[in-house]
Write a protein that holds these residues in place. Sequence first.
Motif, short mmCIF file in Angstrom:
data_model
loop_
_atom_site.label_atom_id
_atom_site.label_comp_id
_atom_site.label_asym_id
_atom_site.label_seq_id
_atom_site.Cartn_x
_atom_site.Cartn_y
_atom_site.Cartn_z
N ALA A 711 -50.69 51.63 79.26
CA ALA A 711 -50.23 50.24 79.39
C ALA A 711 -49.23 50.08 80.53
CB ALA A 711 -49.58 49.79 78.07
N ASN A 712 -48.65 51.19 80.97
CA ASN A 712 -47.66 51.13 82.04
C ASN A 712 -48.22 51.48 83.42
OD1 ASN A 712 -45.60 50.42 80.25
ND2 ASN A 712 -45.20 52.57 79.74
N VAL A 713 -49.56 51.45 83.54
CA VAL A 713 -50.18 51.93 84.77
C VAL A 713 -49.74 51.13 86.00
CG1 VAL A 713 -52.28 50.54 84.56
CG2 VAL A 713 -52.36 52.78 85.71
N ALA A 714 -49.33 49.85 85.79
CA ALA A 714 -48.92 49.03 86.94
C ALA A 714 -47.43 49.12 87.22
CB ALA A 714 -49.32 47.57 86.69
N ASP A 715 -46.70 49.90 86.44
CA ASP A 715 -45.24 49.94 86.59
C ASP A 715 -44.76 51.37 86.88
OD1 ASP A 715 -42.52 49.82 86.47
OD2 ASP A 715 -42.42 48.85 84.49
N PRO A 716 -44.65 51.70 88.15
CA PRO A 716 -44.28 53.08 88.51
C PRO A 716 -42.97 53.55 87.90
CG PRO A 716 -45.05 51.89 90.45
CD PRO A 716 -44.94 50.89 89.34
#
Length: 752
Positions: A711-716
């Motif tokens: 779910a955090n793939v877009a938030d480095p």
Amino acid sequence: MNKPTDLARIDHHDIDTNVSSNEQFSTVLEARLSRRSLLRGGAATAASALLGAIGLSGCGGSDNDDVTTVPNPPGGTNPPPAEKLLGFTAVSKSLADTVVVPAGYTATVLYALGDPLTASTPAFKNDGTDTDFENRAGDHHDGMEFFALSASNGPATTVNDRGVLVMNHEATTDEKLSSFFVHANGGTMSLPRPAAEVDKEMALHGLSVVEVRAASGKWSYVKDSSLNRRVHQQTDIELSGPVRGNALVVTKYSTGGTKIRGTLNNCGTGRTPWNTYLSGEENWSGYFTRASTDDAARGNDKSVTSLKRYGRDAGAASRHGWETGGSEDKYQRWNISKKGTSVDGSDDYRNEMNGMGYIVEMDAFDKSKAIKKRTALGRFAHESAVFGKPVVGQPLAVYMGDDSRNEYIYKFVSTAVWAAADATPADRVATGDKYLDSGKLYVAKFNADGTGQWIELSIANPLIAAYAGYKFADQADVLVNARLAGDAVGATKMDRPEWCSVHPGTGEIYFTLTNNSNRRVEPSGSSQAAPDAANPRVYTDMKGTSAQQGNPNGHVIRVKEGSAGSTAATFSWDVYLFGAESGADGSKVNLSGLTADQDFSSPDGLAFTPSTGICWIQTDDGAYTDVTNCMMLAGLPGQVGDGKKVSLSYPRANGSNLTVDTYVGKAATADTLKRFLVGPVGSEITGIAETPDGKALFINIQHPGEGTAAANVADPTKYTSQWPSNAGYGAGKRPRSATIVITKNDGGRIGT
Ligand code: FEO
Ligand code: CA
Ligand code: CA
Ligand code: CA
């Protein structure tokens, strides 16, 4: 990958399907042979003769042989300088998101997931929009070999600045079906999976060949090399050896049972004495699905027994749902349910899984040559395949492990005897046909007295021919179902055999046993096993508040062949090292007395590098990762029998004690075992290869950032790792598996 303690995630690695009732050797307490007398006798003499014959005295073969000399450079007139093996300062355990190496060394990122392998392939954007992975580096770099290149792109032995790296791309970092880091939005987490995502994921798995070069000491990979190559799930691979053409491998794609597409979940490696690459297919069964009604569809025939033993119960879901990518054959093959009406399976993929689970041979120098699965070496969750030292006129031995809980160690012995001219053959794959398509497969039984037997897995063995658990049809059936054959003969259930390697001095064979959460003093259920001499530890290790049971930290066992060498039917053994936290109880857990500079957990990769004879141990751990990331150590082992017998006593519920005797090798000192490297967050350390001069060492960093939520793939900022972008390599911040090259700043050999 390995997440033995993370129950929230599916551990694709840790399947255990060995429910056989093999004798537990904790009950075999009466030693029938005196171990000491065995070591004083023929075996020890043979080892001494071997050491003398090959003239290796400076590679750690005995206790104080850790000083050697560097060959004089060409034209040099000075006496060669002394060089101390393990002369570096040990690195500390680390939780940093970086690769830590000793002072005086440099680690450089060389080749990462997605890197282009042709001139026309676009640069990797690393944002999930990249495509064309058939022409890019695959994912989860694993076992790896370096083949030095001559000017005409053939094998070389003295070239140190140009070669091909050949490596396995084992798997991808996934959650709920999707390899989320390679899809823009994290991919589809439910069935059906879109064809485009499946195509990308199938291409990420397999092998790659990549040319690398050093100019002025700086290494890089060659994007447009004609030698670059990808092998993935659409690549034709031949079935070779006894299983070729057998009814067990007939499919809609190969009605003659002679070929299959792809090689899958490739983990450990090997290289043949004739300079080809070997790759082990490890946890392939999880990629297939089978309908809940399939046992009945098969009439509950013996194929059901085989499928269950290899991890595919009816109703098993596949790891990625590739079978839902569409109606095309390349997707449907992942559904191994009996769907057709044929008797022989030529109209469906009911037999497709019998084409996976082999040692695969590839000629990295010649794309025109067929890639072959060497079925004579048996079918299981293969790791590395390592040759004993070839002796002219003698058969070759290949050693192998089966990585699942309570599985076995194997040896293949060729029918053909070694001819020196075959080290440089005109046709390397034909040489593979000669040595690897015909021979005998053996399984190991470790005795309580420090000896062991190799038991032949032959259809002629009465225990196999008359086995009540499975009716073997022929020798091909024995090879396809090697695990069942091992059950039949009472092989020893091991703590997950991973890689093996042969000590260049002593010729002894070292096997990592990574860990085993199913070892128990009083086993409950068929999947657990009691401790025995070769797998003697059962204890509890705390990771925060979670208790890890069984043998959480693993060990390294080593085998000395009997006087017959490659064809020996008996061996002796001891445990080189027990993994442990340095603070753990020295009488029960930290039996090797590891210090803070040496302690490790879950050994996996293991290889002796020929240039120095150093034993490199790499970890794939989930047990000690609250304290340190995975690591690599350098060791200078002695030999089987250099330590002592240790008795472990376990209280039983009924008040009695279970006593297990084991044999632990001579304790390492600060000079004979040191931590050399610690990896970034979430990674395992794997793959090891060197240039012939030992001055460049190639290592793989696999799955940094594992543990990141999809779910955090877009938030480095929420990635558990941003390596290797935080090391200055490549675009984007998504973590990437990658090959690194380690050099010594003074130009010396690695490990000195
Ligand atoms: Fe892929 Fe068993 O390590
Ligand atoms: Ca702990
Ligand atoms: Ca591994
Ligand atoms: Ca592992």
